[in-house]
Design an enzyme around this catalytic site. Structure first.
Site, PDB file in Angstrom:
ATOM      1  N   ASN A   7       0.849  -1.185   0.000  1.00 20.19           N
ATOM      2  CA  ASN A   7       0.000   0.000   0.000  1.00 20.19           C
ATOM      3  C   ASN A   7       0.896   1.250   0.000  1.00 20.19           C
ATOM      4  OD1 ASN A   7      -1.371   2.298   1.132  1.00 20.19           O
ATOM      5  ND2 ASN A   7      -3.076   0.958   1.604  1.00 20.19           N
ATOM      6  N   ASP A   9      -0.104   4.492  -0.128  1.00 19.57           N
ATOM      7  CA  ASP A   9      -0.813   5.729   0.253  1.00 19.57           C
ATOM      8  C   ASP A   9       0.117   6.769   0.865  1.00 19.57           C
ATOM      9  OD1 ASP A   9      -3.163   4.490  -0.431  1.00 19.57           O
ATOM     10  OD2 ASP A   9      -3.877   4.204   1.622  1.00 19.57           O
ATOM     11  N   HIS A  10       1.049   6.287   1.708  1.00 22.83           N
ATOM     12  CA  HIS A  10       1.824   7.265   2.471  1.00 22.83           C
ATOM     13  C   HIS A  10       2.991   7.866   1.690  1.00 22.83           C
ATOM     14  CE1 HIS A  10      -0.923   6.854   5.620  1.00 22.83           C
ATOM     15  NE2 HIS A  10      -0.667   5.575   5.798  1.00 22.83           N
ATOM     16  N   ARG A  18       3.292  18.968   1.099  1.00 22.01           N
ATOM     17  CA  ARG A  18       3.714  20.203   0.454  1.00 22.01           C
ATOM     18  C   ARG A  18       2.929  20.522  -0.819  1.00 22.01           C
ATOM     19  NH1 ARG A  18       8.792  22.531   1.885  1.00 22.01           N
ATOM     20  NH2 ARG A  18       8.738  22.522   4.143  1.00 22.01           N
ATOM     21  N   HIS A  43      -5.603   3.527  -1.483  1.00 27.51           N
ATOM     22  CA  HIS A  43      -6.931   3.834  -0.928  1.00 27.51           C
ATOM     23  C   HIS A  43      -7.300   5.242  -1.395  1.00 27.51           C
ATOM     24  CE1 HIS A  43      -9.539   4.089   3.011  1.00 27.51           C
ATOM     25  NE2 HIS A  43     -10.220   4.399   1.923  1.00 27.51           N
ATOM     26  N   ARG A  45      -9.421   7.932  -0.774  1.00 28.30           N
ATOM     27  CA  ARG A  45     -10.358   8.324   0.290  1.00 28.30           C
ATOM     28  C   ARG A  45     -11.273   9.416  -0.217  1.00 28.30           C
ATOM     29  NH1 ARG A  45      -8.632   6.474   5.716  1.00 28.30           N
ATOM     30  NH2 ARG A  45     -10.387   7.687   6.418  1.00 28.30           N
ATOM     31  N   ARG A  49      -7.131  12.753   0.974  1.00 28.44           N
ATOM     32  CA  ARG A  49      -6.037  13.268   1.807  1.00 28.44           C
ATOM     33  C   ARG A  49      -4.668  12.800   1.328  1.00 28.44           C
ATOM     34  NH1 ARG A  49      -7.011   9.955   7.391  1.00 28.44           N
ATOM     35  NH2 ARG A  49      -9.057  10.899   7.204  1.00 28.44           N
ATOM     36  N   HIS A  50      -4.619  11.673   0.636  1.00 26.93           N
ATOM     37  CA  HIS A  50      -3.306  11.254   0.106  1.00 26.93           C
ATOM     38  C   HIS A  50      -3.410  10.913  -1.386  1.00 26.93           C
ATOM     39  CE1 HIS A  50      -5.056   7.508   1.490  1.00 26.93           C
ATOM     40  NE2 HIS A  50      -4.623   7.625   2.740  1.00 26.93           N
ATOM     41  N   GLU A  70      -8.600   0.339  -2.626  1.00 24.68           N
ATOM     42  CA  GLU A  70      -9.419   0.323  -1.407  1.00 24.68           C
ATOM     43  C   GLU A  70     -10.347   1.523  -1.477  1.00 24.68           C
ATOM     44  OE1 GLU A  70      -6.858   0.617   1.944  1.00 24.68           O
ATOM     45  OE2 GLU A  70      -5.916  -1.298   1.578  1.00 24.68           O
ATOM     46  N   THR A 101      -7.935   3.384   8.646  1.00 25.55           N
ATOM     47  CA  THR A 101      -9.151   2.569   8.737  1.00 25.55           C
ATOM     48  C   THR A 101      -9.189   1.874  10.099  1.00 25.55           C
ATOM     49  OG1 THR A 101      -8.684   2.124   6.419  1.00 25.55           O
ATOM     50  CG2 THR A 101     -10.499   0.918   7.400  1.00 25.55           C
ATOM     51  N   GLU A 151     -10.685  -9.738   3.348  1.00 32.83           N
ATOM     52  CA  GLU A 151      -9.419  -9.320   3.958  1.00 32.83           C
ATOM     53  C   GLU A 151      -9.659  -9.175   5.448  1.00 32.83           C
ATOM     54  OE1 GLU A 151      -7.099  -6.231   2.126  1.00 32.83           O
ATOM     55  OE2 GLU A 151      -6.168  -5.686   4.028  1.00 32.83           O
ATOM     56  N   HIS A 191      -3.378  -4.715   7.780  1.00 36.01           N
ATOM     57  CA  HIS A 191      -3.509  -3.561   8.670  1.00 36.01           C
ATOM     58  C   HIS A 191      -2.615  -3.707   9.892  1.00 36.01           C
ATOM     59  CE1 HIS A 191      -4.959   0.085  10.382  1.00 36.01           C
ATOM     60  NE2 HIS A 191      -5.584   0.319   9.258  1.00 36.01           N
ATOM     61  N   GLY A 192      -1.719  -2.750  10.010  1.00 44.45           N
ATOM     62  CA  GLY A 192      -0.846  -2.711  11.177  1.00 44.45           C
ATOM     63  C   GLY A 192       0.276  -3.739  11.139  1.00 44.45           C
ATOM     64  N   GLY A 213       1.282  -1.406   4.308  1.00 39.27           N
ATOM     65  CA  GLY A 213       1.625  -0.070   3.835  1.00 39.27           C
ATOM     66  C   GLY A 213       2.569   0.690   4.727  1.00 39.27           C
TER      67      GLY A 213
HETATM   68  N1  PXP Z   1      -5.650  -3.247   4.306  1.00 40.31           N
HETATM   69  C1  PXP Z   1      -6.626  -2.316   4.374  1.00 40.31           C
HETATM   70  C2  PXP Z   1      -7.997  -2.724   3.992  1.00 40.31           C
HETATM   71  C3  PXP Z   1      -6.359  -0.991   4.756  1.00 40.31           C
HETATM   72  O1  PXP Z   1      -7.351  -0.089   4.813  1.00 40.31           O
HETATM   73  C4  PXP Z   1      -5.029  -0.628   5.047  1.00 40.31           C
HETATM   74  C5  PXP Z   1      -4.702   0.789   5.400  1.00 40.31           C
HETATM   75  O2  PXP Z   1      -4.967   1.609   4.307  1.00 40.31           O
HETATM   76  C6  PXP Z   1      -4.032  -1.611   4.962  1.00 40.31           C
HETATM   77  C7  PXP Z   1      -4.371  -2.929   4.612  1.00 40.31           C
HETATM   78  C8  PXP Z   1      -2.597  -1.329   5.241  1.00 40.31           C
HETATM   79  O3  PXP Z   1      -2.442  -1.002   6.581  1.00 40.31           O
HETATM   80  P1  PXP Z   1      -1.031  -0.496   7.110  1.00 40.31           P
HETATM   81  O4  PXP Z   1      -0.748   0.810   6.427  1.00 40.31           O
HETATM   82  O5  PXP Z   1      -1.230  -0.370   8.589  1.00 40.31           O
HETATM   83  O6  PXP Z   1      -0.016  -1.541   6.725  1.00 40.31           O
END
Ligand code: PXP
Length: 239
Positions: A7, A9-10, A18, A43, A45, A49-50, A70, A101, A151, A191-192, A213
């Site tokens: 992922n 996103d970041h 910026r 994702h 959103r 935001r990203h 996502e 999320t 998931e 996630h996490g 991510g």
């Molecule tokens: N899976 C889903 C469905 C998510 O919403 C996210 C966060 O966007 C992730 C995985 C990845 O999570 P993390 O950034 O904590 O690895």
């Protein structure tokens, strides 16, 4: 070993800090693929935001592995996905004030709306995954709604401080994963997840895909994106 979806996103979070053109998530996707990841996840959103609409459209042209989008279960997002045609959509709950999320979808409370959204996307050939807590009733409904995959939300497992709590959360994921497989759905998790906690999740029976991510992008800031991705692939394979 399951596949790794990264992922990014970041990467976009850094760019939006910026409102510049860099770092570009499209360039990041190329590096992630070169490092051996099996898919790119973003994702889009509602508050943008990203990741931006432009990113998703360009990623569709550039990504050679698998593009997963996502998104919240809204008409706007279903329309965008139907136009862009990612390989996979993962429906997630979305609250504007959250940092990330926070929990799984409530498919039970939103059954009719979700059923329509899943069907609309599946009719265009997109695979549909639902992001769910390891809750057996929610998982049974995913099968009724004709989702292709579940998931499992690994956030509680990842955030557990005490070993006993982590084990309890892991057992829930194990049981939930068994049910997902028994129902004939593909099992994904995310996630996490970090370099330290990914091992047991990567060894869940039948798990096909992990989506990770923040941890990879955070490490990439220190050692570079390709190395960060390769190290995560190694951490997933470690016995
Ligand atoms: N899976 C889903 C469905 C998510 O919403 C996210 C966060 O966007 C992730 C995985 C990845 O999570 P993390 O950034 O904590 O690895």
């Amino acid at each position: 070993m399951p596949k790794l979806g990264v992922n990014i996103d970041h990467i976009a979070t850094l760019r939006q800090a910026r409102r510049e053109a860099e770092p570009d998530p499209v360039q990041a996707a190329v590096l992630v693929e070169l490092a051996g990841a099996h898919g790119i996840v973003v994702h889009l959103r509602e508050d943008r935001r990203h990741i931006q609409d432009r990113d998703v459209r360009l990623l569709r042209q550039v990504v050679r592995t698998q593009l997963s989008l996502e998104m919240a279960v809204t008409d706007e997002m279903v329309r965008i996905a139907s136009e862009v045609l990612p390989d996979q959509v993962c429906f997630v709950p979305e609250r504007r004030t959250e940092l990330t999320t926070e929990g799984g979808l409530d498919a039970i409370a939103n059954r009719t709306r979700f059923k329509t959204a899943v069907k609309r996307l599946k009719d265009t050939g997109i695979r549909v995954s639902l992001f769910l807590d390891p809750d057996l009733d929610q998982i049974k409904l995913a099968s009724v709604l004709a989702a292709d995959a579940v998931e499992l939300h690994t956030g509680r497992y990842a955030n557990a401080k005490a070993a006993r709590d982590r084990e309890r959360e892991f057992t829930k994921l194990l049981r939930a994963g068994e049910l997902v497989h028994k129902l004939g759905l593909a099992l994904h998790a995310g996630h996490g997840l970090t370099y330290r906690n990914v091992g047991p999740i990567a060894r869940l029976p039948e798990v096909q895909e992990l989506n990770i991510g923040f941890s990879i992008v955070a490490r990439a800031a220190m050692v570079g994106l390709e190395r960060a991705v390769r190290e995560m692939l190694e951490a997933m394979g470690k016995v």
